[in-house]
Structure formats: C-alpha cells, structure tokens
Design a protein around this motif. Structure first.
Motif: not given
Length: 187
Positions: A24-44
């Motif tokens: 939401r913040a990236l979209d409102e700021a019109r900041a291009p991004y490719l994805s938001v990824e859950h990484v690290g051990s909590t993602a497994v």
C-alpha cells in the motif's frame, strides 16, 4: 542469548499483514517494486526460527531510493547496505516489530541467497529438520551471533549448494555472514 523457537503457524498471516502495508505504501508513493517476499526461517513451514519475520521488498536497481523513501514514510529508518551489496536494511518501527525489512535488488546475490534458502528448505523436509536442529543446538551454546552463524554454516552451505549456487557465490555469502557477525548486526 539467541532465541530459536518452534515454527508458529501465525507467521504467514503476520507476513501478509506486513506485505499489505508495504505494498500500500509503495503503491501510494508510486514506488515501483517487483514483489514483497517472505524470507528467512519464518517463511519455511515447520522450521524452528528466531521469532522475527524477514521481508524483502524486491526492486530493480534504479528503484531502490523510491522504495526506501516509501518505507521511510511508514517510519522505517534507512541504514544503507551495511556492506551487503544489493540489500538495504532499515530500523523497524515498533508497529512492524518483530521484523527485519530489506529492499533487495532483483538478481542480487543477497536476494538469491534469501530465496534459495527459503525454497530449498520448503521443498526438502529432511534438510529443513536437520537445519532446524542445528539452529537449536547453535542457539543453545553460542556465546554470540558470530558463533551462532559459524555453528550453522556447514549445513547452510549444503542448502546453498543444493540450490545451485556456485562455490564462489557460497564463499561470498559465508564471508558476508562473517561480516554481519563482526558488526553485531542482524543475522
């Protein structure tokens, strides 16, 4: 002391809350991004972990500044790359804790490392369980983050090898991890 706990089934939902707020913040700021990824051990699923959600906001290199500014608008404090090329760290505002959030450049070794560990461990339950046991033993005996990283480095190297990272890339990641420990940063 380093805290490694059993996998918590609420971690994916917490990541989704973070992902939605960041998007939401990236979209409102019109900041291009490719994805938001859950990484690290909590993602497994099923993996013991330090109870901190790790998030990579993936961007093209020219978009690092815009994405960082959008996160700063949420209260994140930029810390720079901390010596890790292609990965920009932030101090986390209380409402997003406990989490570590990074802006990661698409294709960077830092991002490839995060995604490789997550994906290999999600797809190999035996290696996931072995890594979890090593993490628990390391956390129980390590005097500091440096020793913790050292104690889990052998199995982590095997995870990265299984992911197809070259010997040179694995050496670079091991060197980066040693650098993180020396600085006392997050690991």
């Amino acid at each position: 002391m380093i805290s490694v706990v059993d996998y918590h089934p609420g971690w994916p939902a917490r990541f989704e809350e973070l992902r939605a707020a960041y998007a939401r913040a990236l979209d409102e700021a019109r900041a291009p991004y490719l994805s938001v990824e859950h990484v690290g051990s909590t993602a497994v699923p099923g993996l013991a972990a330090k109870p901190v959600i790790d998030v990579d906001v993936v961007v093209a290199e020219p978009d690092v500044e815009a994405a960082s500014a959008a996160l700063a608008g949420l209260g994140f404090v930029p810390r720079g790359d901390l010596g890790i090329a292609g990965r920009y760290a932030f101090d986390t505002p209380e409402r997003f804790a406990p989490s570590h959030t990074y802006v990661a450049v698409a294709g960077s070794l830092a991002l490839r490392n995060h995604l490789a560990v997550r994906d290999v461990l999600r797809n190999d339950p035996a290696l996931r369980d072995e890594y979890g046991a090593v993490k628990r033993r390391a956390a129980a005996v390590a005097a500091d983050i440096d020793e913790y990283l050292l104690l889990k480095s052998e199995v982590l190297g095997r995870v990265l090898r299984r992911a197809g990272l070259s010997e040179e890339e694995r050496r670079a990641i091991a060197g980066t991890n040693r650098g993180i420990a020396r600085r006392g940063a997050r690991g």
